[in-house]
Scaffold this active site. Sequence first.
Site, PDB file in Angstrom:
ATOM      1  N   HIS A 192       0.695  -1.135   0.685  1.00  0.00           N
ATOM      2  CA  HIS A 192       0.214   0.074  -0.284  1.00  0.00           C
ATOM      3  C   HIS A 192       0.894   1.567   0.431  1.00  0.00           C
ATOM      4  O   HIS A 192       1.034   1.681   0.932  1.00  0.00           O
ATOM      5  CB  HIS A 192      -0.821  -0.037   1.236  1.00  0.00           C
ATOM      6  N   GLU A 296      -0.719   1.394  -5.577  1.00  0.00           N
ATOM      7  CA  GLU A 296      -0.612   0.231  -4.706  1.00  0.00           C
ATOM      8  C   GLU A 296      -0.900  -1.123  -5.554  1.00  0.00           C
ATOM      9  O   GLU A 296      -1.745  -1.098  -6.038  1.00  0.00           O
ATOM     10  CB  GLU A 296      -1.871  -0.138  -3.727  1.00  0.00           C
TER      11      GLU A 296
END
Length: 324
Positions: A192, A296
Site C-alpha cells: 500500500h 498500490e
Amino acid sequence: MSVAGLNHAFGIAGALVFEERPEGLIEARLASTEGHATICLQGGHVIDWRCLGQTQPVLWLSRDAKFAAGKSIRGGIPVCWPWFGAYGAATPPTKNAQQPGDAPAAPPLAGVENFPTHGFARTAAWEVVDSGVEHDGTVWLLLTLSRAAMPEAMWPHAATLELKVSLGAALQLDLVSGNIGAQPFVLGEALHTYFNISDIGKVSVQGLQGVEYWDTVGSVESKRQDGAVEFSTETDRVYINSPQACSIEDPGFGRRIHIRKQGSLSTVVWNPWTAKAARMGDLGQPDGWRQMLCVESANAWDNKLTLASGERHTLSVEYRVEPL
Ligand code: TA6
C-alpha cells in the site's frame, strides 16, 4: 531479538544496521551506493527510501505518523495481508460476501466486526530471517511473519509470509505467501505504497489507460480509465485485471516514478482529498494530503487469490526513479 543481537546476527558494516526508535520500535537501516532505506520491523514496514540524485524522499511519511506498538504507521509501504480493505466486505459488490481466508462455504468467524482494515500483518511483529549484499552492491533484508504472530481467531489457516526488501538503484519488495495447510484459503493483499509528490494537482498516473476499475468513492461503480489518471477530488479506485506497469509523472519534482510488478492483478490509486484527510486526522494537517499519492500493487476485489494446499504466491514490485 535485541538490537545488539540483530546487529550481531544480521548487521553488515556500512550496509545494514539495526537501531531502536525513541518509541521502542526497532528499525533496519539499509545503505547502498545508490541510496538509503529504513524498515520498521513492526509490520515489515518500509518507512523511508531516498535515492541517489533525488533531493526529495521517494516515499511519503506523515508528520503525524504514530510509531507505537500495534499501531499502523501512516505512510511508507504498509503490508496489507491477508485481506485488503474491510474484512469480509462484499468486494466487488456484485458478489456474495466472501470471508477472505475462508475456503468457500466456511462458517463466518466470530468478532469480525473488530477485525482490522487491511489485515493484521502491518501491525504485527515481524522477525529477521537473513540479510546480504549482492555483487552489484544491492543490500537486502529478509523478514517473516511467524504463524505465532498470526491471530488464530482471525486467520485459522496454516500460512507462511515472507518479505524481502532489496535496495539498489531501485527498491524491490517481494511478498511471498504460502499455504502449508491441507485446505485452500482466499487471500487479499497489497503493498500500500505512499509516494511523496510535489502536489496532487500537478501529478498524473500513466499506464492505466483503458483499464476497468471500481470507483469506491460514494456508491461503488464500475468504470474504465480514459487516458492518464489525474486528480481534482477524493480518488479511491481499484483497477482490476491490471498486471501492467504504471508510473507517476511529477513535473513539480522533475521525476517519473516507475512501478513495475509481477504477481499482482490489482492496482489501487488513492488520495483522500480535503474532507477524508480531515476525518482521518493523521495525514499532516492541514494539507499534508496534497503531498501524498498511493499507488498500490495488490490482489484485491475481483483479483483475490485462492491458494491451494502447498501453494506459494509471490507479489513483487520494483520502484525506480527517473529524472524528467
Ligand atoms: O487503499 C485505499 C484505502 O483502502 C482507502 O480507502 C483508505 O481507507 C486507505 O486505504 C487507508 O486505509 P487505512 O486503514 O490505512 O486508514
